[in-house]
Motif scaffolding. Structure first.
Motif, PDB file in Angstrom:
ATOM      1  N   LYS A  37     -23.795 -26.501  -4.047  1.00 22.81           N
ATOM      2  CA  LYS A  37     -22.413 -26.391  -3.579  1.00 22.81           C
ATOM      3  C   LYS A  37     -21.524 -25.650  -4.580  1.00 22.81           C
ATOM      4  CE  LYS A  37     -22.174 -30.849  -2.329  1.00 22.81           C
ATOM      5  NZ  LYS A  37     -21.691 -32.110  -1.695  1.00 22.81           N
TER       6      LYS A  37
ATOM      7  N   ASP B 266     -27.845 -31.145  -4.849  1.00 22.90           N
ATOM      8  CA  ASP B 266     -26.821 -30.650  -3.934  1.00 22.90           C
ATOM      9  C   ASP B 266     -25.578 -30.166  -4.665  1.00 22.90           C
ATOM     10  OD1 ASP B 266     -28.367 -31.056  -1.746  1.00 22.90           O
ATOM     11  OD2 ASP B 266     -27.369 -32.880  -1.067  1.00 22.90           O
ATOM     12  N   VAL B 267     -25.288 -30.746  -5.825  1.00 20.44           N
ATOM     13  CA  VAL B 267     -24.109 -30.339  -6.586  1.00 20.44           C
ATOM     14  C   VAL B 267     -24.252 -28.888  -7.035  1.00 20.44           C
ATOM     15  CG1 VAL B 267     -22.778 -30.711  -8.692  1.00 20.44           C
ATOM     16  CG2 VAL B 267     -23.505 -32.664  -7.308  1.00 20.44           C
TER      17      VAL B 267
ATOM     18  N   PHE C 114     -29.619 -29.329 -12.344  1.00 20.96           N
ATOM     19  CA  PHE C 114     -29.043 -30.332 -11.436  1.00 20.96           C
ATOM     20  C   PHE C 114     -30.147 -31.176 -10.811  1.00 20.96           C
ATOM     21  CE2 PHE C 114     -25.885 -26.944 -11.646  1.00 20.96           C
ATOM     22  CZ  PHE C 114     -24.687 -27.651 -11.760  1.00 20.96           C
TER      23      PHE C 114
ATOM     24  N   ARG D 153     -29.124 -34.410  -9.099  1.00 20.21           N
ATOM     25  CA  ARG D 153     -28.005 -33.972  -8.262  1.00 20.21           C
ATOM     26  C   ARG D 153     -28.200 -32.538  -7.764  1.00 20.21           C
ATOM     27  NH1 ARG D 153     -24.497 -37.912  -6.412  1.00 20.21           N
ATOM     28  NH2 ARG D 153     -24.215 -39.510  -8.042  1.00 20.21           N
TER      29      ARG D 153
ATOM     30  N   TRP E 143     -17.575 -33.089  -0.500  1.00 22.72           N
ATOM     31  CA  TRP E 143     -17.825 -33.661  -1.823  1.00 22.72           C
ATOM     32  C   TRP E 143     -17.606 -35.168  -1.811  1.00 22.72           C
ATOM     33  CZ3 TRP E 143     -19.784 -30.876  -5.804  1.00 22.72           C
ATOM     34  CH2 TRP E 143     -19.747 -29.483  -5.686  1.00 22.72           C
ATOM     35  N   SER E 144     -18.549 -35.877  -2.413  1.00 16.85           N
ATOM     36  CA  SER E 144     -18.379 -37.325  -2.574  1.00 16.85           C
ATOM     37  C   SER E 144     -17.729 -37.594  -3.927  1.00 16.85           C
ATOM     38  CB  SER E 144     -19.731 -38.035  -2.503  1.00 16.85           C
ATOM     39  OG  SER E 144     -20.515 -37.738  -3.655  1.00 16.85           O
TER      40      SER E 144
ATOM     41  N   PHE F  83     -19.934 -36.924 -11.371  1.00 17.85           N
ATOM     42  CA  PHE F  83     -21.070 -36.333 -12.084  1.00 17.85           C
ATOM     43  C   PHE F  83     -20.624 -35.078 -12.836  1.00 17.85           C
ATOM     44  CE2 PHE F  83     -24.190 -32.894 -12.000  1.00 17.85           C
ATOM     45  CZ  PHE F  83     -25.234 -33.445 -12.730  1.00 17.85           C
ATOM     46  N   CYS F  84     -19.883 -34.184 -12.148  1.00 23.23           N
ATOM     47  CA  CYS F  84     -19.408 -32.954 -12.787  1.00 23.23           C
ATOM     48  C   CYS F  84     -18.504 -33.274 -13.981  1.00 23.23           C
ATOM     49  CB  CYS F  84     -18.654 -32.099 -11.779  1.00 23.23           C
ATOM     50  SG  CYS F  84     -19.688 -31.410 -10.468  1.00 23.23           S
TER      51      CYS F  84
ATOM     52  N   PHE G 143     -13.722 -28.360  -5.713  1.00 19.02           N
ATOM     53  CA  PHE G 143     -13.865 -29.464  -4.762  1.00 19.02           C
ATOM     54  C   PHE G 143     -12.817 -29.407  -3.658  1.00 19.02           C
ATOM     55  CE2 PHE G 143     -14.581 -31.050  -9.218  1.00 19.02           C
ATOM     56  CZ  PHE G 143     -15.954 -30.828  -9.209  1.00 19.02           C
TER      57      PHE G 143
ATOM     58  N   ASP H  82     -18.826 -39.598  -6.103  1.00 18.01           N
ATOM     59  CA  ASP H  82     -19.903 -39.647  -7.099  1.00 18.01           C
ATOM     60  C   ASP H  82     -20.267 -38.253  -7.592  1.00 18.01           C
ATOM     61  OD1 ASP H  82     -20.053 -42.373  -6.980  1.00 18.01           O
ATOM     62  OD2 ASP H  82     -21.820 -42.443  -5.693  1.00 18.01           O
ATOM     63  N   GLU H  83     -20.253 -37.259  -6.700  1.00 22.00           N
ATOM     64  CA  GLU H  83     -20.598 -35.904  -7.111  1.00 22.00           C
ATOM     65  C   GLU H  83     -19.537 -35.326  -8.042  1.00 22.00           C
ATOM     66  OE1 GLU H  83     -23.175 -34.226  -3.306  1.00 22.00           O
ATOM     67  OE2 GLU H  83     -20.981 -34.297  -3.170  1.00 22.00           O
TER      68      GLU H  83
END
Length: 443
Positions: free
Chosen positions: A158, A154-155, A147, A152, A348-349, A355-356, A342, A351-352
């Motif tokens: 989390k 932080d993803v 990540f 990313r 969670w944004s 990304f996933c 999520f 964008d995050e």
């Protein structure tokens, strides 16, 4: 409340830093394990300010239950009478007698140490969950570094905080526990569904049942996927009880219910699952009703774990799906799926999450390409990009990973995001699904 809480009394200007640290460190399911109080009320008083702030803090504390495990830490800059607050705490026997008055940086260190000690910081939680998994896995930090490489970090943190590994062996004490009274005067066949997958979850179900129920009472029910036929054992019983580890979307269970409706066995059928989702149980019960199997098939929910994957509440007509075709009900209910990973939307944004889904889309495309021997359609990939049915699950079993889990948990392959490329390695691996032996390397 079964456990104590950490109570932090902070100066108002310390709250944002401490709350940000807490949000970053704590696992979402333990969010109520730390209570933050502040001295903001000081702005409303002109005389006896510290006394009145302290009285307000005590009033808030009295709303919480006393517990030997409660801890109190006071910011040394908090605008309150620390001596009076401590005296009240001790006199009320509200918790641990070791009340501390500390500087902000020390409070932040104490917070981390406390969460680590309780096993509710994201890292200690993830490490403990990984210890339950009995298949190939890579080191947590190796998975997290991917990540970081893709920009990313932080993803990964989390998602690690949401990881749960469920030990299937525990089912024999919960959802699969023998019910002695129900067996009196009753002939019961305890069954597992055997299919053509020699490494499927049925192998463990067979072992669990053989070690739990009396000899001669455990049988296979053979599932012919191509013919969509369920062959029950030729034994004279009052009830066939079918045990399975998980009920996720319910699609597989519905196919088996359709097979039962087409060729009913000689006795009633009861399904027992170790874990069910609200989505899956809704789908299965709607199918039992619509297939006219209410009198002959049921789901025993005694002792099982129920997990939420639907937004709450769903529209009234979807609570039971009465009068709806099975396919219509299944499709419409999917519109209300809330991906497990999520669920805490504020964390969670968009964008995050995107990304996933992007990583999942690339990994699933490769997996389906190898599995089907052709280029998968956009729709086929989309169904799995956030895990089967877009469930976004982070719940694995101790020896298997359900396909409703996020693909970046169980698939491997080349991933490219924003011009950065790497060969993604799953945290938990199944040798039947990965395309490279390197994905099974534990280092």
């Amino acid at each position: 409340m079964s456990r104590g809480v950490l109570i932090l009394v902070l100066s108002t200007d310390s709250v944002p830093k401490v709350r940000a640290a807490l949000t970053r460190l704590i696992v979402p399911h333990a969010a109520d394990a730390v209570v933050i109080l502040d001295d903001a009320s000081a702005a409303h008083f002109t005389t006896d300010v510290k006394t009145q702030v302290t009285e307000g803090l005590i009033a808030q504390l009295e709303m919480l239950p006393p517990h030997a495990g409660n801890r109190l830490i006071i910011d040394h800059r908090a605008h309150c009478d620390m001596s009076d607050l401590q005296d009240w705490w001790l006199a009320a026997r509200f918790g641990d007698r070791g009340v501390s008055t500390l500087a902000l940086k020390t409070i932040q260190r104490e917070l981390k140490d406390h969460l680590d000690a309780k096993g509710i910081s994201w890292r200690t939680h993830a490490v403990a969950e990984l210890e339950k998994f009995e298949g190939p896995q890579i080191k947590l930090d190796v998975w997290l570094q991917q990540f970081q490489t893709l920009g990313r970090p932080d993803v990964g943190r989390k998602l690690a905080a949401k990881l749960r590994v469920i030990k299937t062996g525990a089912f024999v004490k919960t959802a699969f526990a023998p019910q002695a009274a129900s067996l009196i005067g009753h002939r019961q066949a305890n069954c597992y569904v055997r299919d053509s997958d020699d490494g499927g979850s049925w192998v463990e179900m067979q072992s669990l049942l053989m070690h739990t129920f009396p000899m001669g009472s455990v049988f296979p029910v053979h599932w012919d996927k191509d013919a969509q036929r369920l062959d029950f054992p030729a034994t004279d019983v009052d009830e066939f009880v079918i045990y399975e580890d998980g009920l996720w979307s319910g699609s597989e269970a519905v196919r088996r219910l359709e097979a039962i409706a087409a060729a009913p066995p000689a006795a009633r059928v009861t399904f027992r699952f170790g874990v069910v989702t609200d989505f899956g149980i809704s789908v299965v019960r709607q199918a039992i009703r619509s297939l006219g199997l209410t009198a002959s098939v049921t789901v025993d929910t005694t002792g099982l774990q129920a997990e939420r994957f639907l937004s709450s509440p769903v529209p009234g007509h979807l609570e039971t799906g009465v009068g709806m075709a099975q396919s219509e009900y299944f499709k419409e209910l999917h519109e209300h799926v809330a991906p497990y990973a999520f669920r805490e939307a504020a964390n969670w944004s968009a964008d995050e999450i995107a990304f996933c889904e992007d990583v999942g889309h690339q990994l699933v495309g490769r997996w389906l390409r190898l599995k089907k021997g052709r280029e998968p359609t956009v729709e086929e990939v989309g169904v799995f990009a956030l895990g089967g049915g877009r469930f976004g699950s982070m719940l694995a079993f101790s020896r298997s990973i359900p396909k409703v889990c996020l693909p970046l948990l169980w698939l491997d392959g080349l991933v490219e995001i924003g011009g950065k490329r790497l060969n993604w390695r799953p945290l938990l691996a199944d040798a039947r699904r990965v395309s490279s032996h390197s994905a099974l390397d534990r280092t």
